[in-house]
Design a protein around this motif. Sequence first.
Motif, PDB file in Angstrom:
ATOM      1  N   HIS A 185      10.753  -6.627   1.326  1.00  0.00           N
ATOM      2  CA  HIS A 185      10.063  -6.854   2.596  1.00  0.00           C
ATOM      3  C   HIS A 185       9.155  -8.078   2.515  1.00  0.00           C
ATOM      4  CE1 HIS A 185      11.479  -2.958   3.953  1.00  0.00           C
ATOM      5  NE2 HIS A 185      11.141  -2.493   2.773  1.00  0.00           N
ATOM      6  N   HIS A 186       9.519  -9.050   1.668  1.00  0.00           N
ATOM      7  CA  HIS A 186       8.646 -10.206   1.435  1.00  0.00           C
ATOM      8  C   HIS A 186       8.202 -10.830   2.760  1.00  0.00           C
ATOM      9  CE1 HIS A 186      12.680 -11.910   1.683  1.00  0.00           C
ATOM     10  NE2 HIS A 186      12.104 -12.965   2.178  1.00  0.00           N
ATOM     11  N   GLY A 187       6.942 -11.191   2.781  1.00  0.00           N
ATOM     12  CA  GLY A 187       6.359 -11.786   3.971  1.00  0.00           C
ATOM     13  C   GLY A 187       5.885 -10.775   5.000  1.00  0.00           C
ATOM     14  N   ALA A 188       6.194  -9.513   4.812  1.00  0.00           N
ATOM     15  CA  ALA A 188       5.784  -8.461   5.746  1.00  0.00           C
ATOM     16  C   ALA A 188       4.891  -7.457   5.024  1.00  0.00           C
ATOM     17  CB  ALA A 188       7.011  -7.746   6.308  1.00  0.00           C
ATOM     18  N   VAL A 189       4.041  -6.814   5.776  1.00  0.00           N
ATOM     19  CA  VAL A 189       3.164  -5.788   5.210  1.00  0.00           C
ATOM     20  C   VAL A 189       3.966  -4.507   5.017  1.00  0.00           C
ATOM     21  CG1 VAL A 189       1.108  -4.377   5.571  1.00  0.00           C
ATOM     22  CG2 VAL A 189       1.115  -6.778   6.280  1.00  0.00           C
ATOM     23  N   VAL A 190       3.889  -3.964   3.818  1.00  0.00           N
ATOM     24  CA  VAL A 190       4.499  -2.674   3.506  1.00  0.00           C
ATOM     25  C   VAL A 190       3.351  -1.674   3.408  1.00  0.00           C
ATOM     26  CG1 VAL A 190       5.978  -1.391   1.920  1.00  0.00           C
ATOM     27  CG2 VAL A 190       6.305  -3.865   2.192  1.00  0.00           C
ATOM     28  N   SER A 191       3.437  -0.599   4.177  1.00  0.00           N
ATOM     29  CA  SER A 191       2.333   0.358   4.194  1.00  0.00           C
ATOM     30  C   SER A 191       2.106   0.947   2.806  1.00  0.00           C
ATOM     31  CB  SER A 191       2.604   1.481   5.199  1.00  0.00           C
ATOM     32  OG  SER A 191       3.577   2.373   4.698  1.00  0.00           O
ATOM     33  N   THR A 192       0.867   1.311   2.554  1.00  0.00           N
ATOM     34  CA  THR A 192       0.513   1.918   1.276  1.00  0.00           C
ATOM     35  C   THR A 192       1.336   3.175   1.041  1.00  0.00           C
ATOM     36  OG1 THR A 192      -1.720   1.011   1.449  1.00  0.00           O
ATOM     37  CG2 THR A 192      -1.399   2.855  -0.081  1.00  0.00           C
ATOM     38  N   ASP A 193       1.502   3.989   2.073  1.00  0.00           N
ATOM     39  CA  ASP A 193       2.286   5.223   1.911  1.00  0.00           C
ATOM     40  C   ASP A 193       3.734   4.922   1.554  1.00  0.00           C
ATOM     41  OD1 ASP A 193       0.091   6.835   2.422  1.00  0.00           O
ATOM     42  OD2 ASP A 193       0.551   7.041   4.555  1.00  0.00           O
ATOM     43  N   ARG A 194       4.308   3.902   2.161  1.00  0.00           N
ATOM     44  CA  ARG A 194       5.698   3.543   1.853  1.00  0.00           C
ATOM     45  C   ARG A 194       5.828   3.045   0.418  1.00  0.00           C
ATOM     46  NH1 ARG A 194       9.998   0.257   5.543  1.00  0.00           N
ATOM     47  NH2 ARG A 194      11.724   0.534   4.117  1.00  0.00           N
ATOM     48  N   VAL A 195       4.857   2.261  -0.024  1.00  0.00           N
ATOM     49  CA  VAL A 195       4.875   1.777  -1.415  1.00  0.00           C
ATOM     50  C   VAL A 195       4.772   2.958  -2.372  1.00  0.00           C
ATOM     51  CG1 VAL A 195       3.690   0.371  -3.140  1.00  0.00           C
ATOM     52  CG2 VAL A 195       3.936  -0.487  -0.801  1.00  0.00           C
ATOM     53  N   ILE A 196       3.869   3.874  -2.092  1.00  0.00           N
ATOM     54  CA  ILE A 196       3.716   5.056  -2.953  1.00  0.00           C
ATOM     55  C   ILE A 196       5.018   5.842  -3.000  1.00  0.00           C
ATOM     56  CG2 ILE A 196       2.574   7.320  -3.102  1.00  0.00           C
ATOM     57  CD1 ILE A 196      -0.017   5.841  -2.199  1.00  0.00           C
ATOM     58  N   ASP A 197       5.655   6.038  -1.851  1.00  0.00           N
ATOM     59  CA  ASP A 197       6.937   6.756  -1.821  1.00  0.00           C
ATOM     60  C   ASP A 197       8.012   6.045  -2.634  1.00  0.00           C
ATOM     61  OD1 ASP A 197       5.869   8.744  -0.236  1.00  0.00           O
ATOM     62  OD2 ASP A 197       6.728   7.956   1.635  1.00  0.00           O
ATOM     63  N   ALA A 198       7.983   4.718  -2.659  1.00  0.00           N
ATOM     64  CA  ALA A 198       8.981   3.953  -3.405  1.00  0.00           C
ATOM     65  C   ALA A 198       8.721   3.981  -4.912  1.00  0.00           C
ATOM     66  CB  ALA A 198       9.010   2.506  -2.921  1.00  0.00           C
ATOM     67  N   VAL A 199       7.467   4.011  -5.283  1.00  0.00           N
ATOM     68  CA  VAL A 199       7.104   3.927  -6.704  1.00  0.00           C
ATOM     69  C   VAL A 199       7.244   5.269  -7.409  1.00  0.00           C
ATOM     70  CG1 VAL A 199       5.205   3.436  -8.309  1.00  0.00           C
ATOM     71  CG2 VAL A 199       5.629   1.911  -6.362  1.00  0.00           C
ATOM     72  N   TRP A 200       6.893   6.360  -6.718  1.00  0.00           N
ATOM     73  CA  TRP A 200       6.953   7.681  -7.332  1.00  0.00           C
ATOM     74  C   TRP A 200       7.923   8.585  -6.593  1.00  0.00           C
ATOM     75  CZ3 TRP A 200       2.136   5.271  -6.860  1.00  0.00           C
ATOM     76  CH2 TRP A 200       1.496   4.983  -8.072  1.00  0.00           C
ATOM     77  N   ALA A 201       8.754   9.266  -7.334  1.00  0.00           N
ATOM     78  CA  ALA A 201       9.647  10.263  -6.752  1.00  0.00           C
ATOM     79  C   ALA A 201       8.827  11.511  -6.438  1.00  0.00           C
ATOM     80  CB  ALA A 201      10.777  10.608  -7.725  1.00  0.00           C
ATOM     81  N   GLU A 202       9.369  12.340  -5.573  1.00  0.00           N
ATOM     82  CA  GLU A 202       8.689  13.588  -5.229  1.00  0.00           C
ATOM     83  C   GLU A 202       8.447  14.392  -6.505  1.00  0.00           C
ATOM     84  OE1 GLU A 202       9.526  17.459  -2.476  1.00  0.00           O
ATOM     85  OE2 GLU A 202      10.340  15.536  -1.835  1.00  0.00           O
ATOM     86  N   GLY A 203       7.260  14.899  -6.636  1.00  0.00           N
ATOM     87  CA  GLY A 203       6.909  15.676  -7.816  1.00  0.00           C
ATOM     88  C   GLY A 203       6.345  14.839  -8.947  1.00  0.00           C
ATOM     89  N   GLU A 204       6.404  13.503  -8.847  1.00  0.00           N
ATOM     90  CA  GLU A 204       5.890  12.607  -9.895  1.00  0.00           C
ATOM     91  C   GLU A 204       4.503  12.066  -9.591  1.00  0.00           C
ATOM     92  OE1 GLU A 204       8.563   9.278 -10.145  1.00  0.00           O
ATOM     93  OE2 GLU A 204       9.735  10.208 -11.717  1.00  0.00           O
ATOM     94  N   LEU A 205       3.983  12.317  -8.397  1.00  0.00           N
ATOM     95  CA  LEU A 205       2.730  11.681  -7.987  1.00  0.00           C
ATOM     96  C   LEU A 205       1.599  11.964  -8.968  1.00  0.00           C
ATOM     97  CD1 LEU A 205       2.514  12.213  -4.125  1.00  0.00           C
ATOM     98  CD2 LEU A 205       2.741  10.062  -5.349  1.00  0.00           C
ATOM     99  N   PRO A 206       0.854  10.927  -9.325  1.00  0.00           N
ATOM    100  CA  PRO A 206      -0.330  11.143 -10.164  1.00  0.00           C
ATOM    101  C   PRO A 206      -1.425  11.803  -9.311  1.00  0.00           C
ATOM    102  CG  PRO A 206      -0.188   8.846  -9.521  1.00  0.00           C
ATOM    103  CD  PRO A 206       1.058   9.515  -9.013  1.00  0.00           C
ATOM    104  N   PRO A 207      -2.488  12.275  -9.930  1.00  0.00           N
ATOM    105  CA  PRO A 207      -3.557  12.939  -9.176  1.00  0.00           C
ATOM    106  C   PRO A 207      -4.158  12.055  -8.070  1.00  0.00           C
ATOM    107  CG  PRO A 207      -3.837  13.313 -11.521  1.00  0.00           C
ATOM    108  CD  PRO A 207      -2.711  12.332 -11.371  1.00  0.00           C
ATOM    109  N   ASP A 208      -4.292  10.758  -8.327  1.00  0.00           N
ATOM    110  CA  ASP A 208      -4.838   9.826  -7.328  1.00  0.00           C
ATOM    111  C   ASP A 208      -3.878   8.639  -7.199  1.00  0.00           C
ATOM    112  OD1 ASP A 208      -6.312   8.205  -5.649  1.00  0.00           O
ATOM    113  OD2 ASP A 208      -8.111   8.187  -6.904  1.00  0.00           O
TER     114      ASP A 208
END
Length: 99
Positions: A37-60
């Motif tokens: 998505h270069h040049g465009a803002v990617v929401s924080t929530d979308r980035v978090i969803d892309a970086v961590w799979a369900e069940g992998e989320l760190p505490p913060d």
Amino acid sequence: MRASVQLLGPVQLRVRDELVDLRGARQQRLLAVLALHHGAVVSTDRVIDAVWAEGELPPDPRSTLRTYLSRLRHSFDDAHAIESRDGGYCLSIAETVVD
């Protein structure tokens, strides 16, 4: 800045023709979602969803994401290559450097 992002095949970052060690799959996912998505803002929530799979989320996840972003920013020659913007993040490099 001379940097290129490879998304086809293994996700890679090259700065000044040198391959950057992205320190694992999550750093690669972070770079990939921003580069897609270069040049465009990617929401924080979308980035978090892309970086961590369900069940992998760190505490913060937002704090951990900021750490990953800091490491990735240091990989570029340009401190403004990844910008924090309202509600998310933007990879601000020329389109021609993303395959």
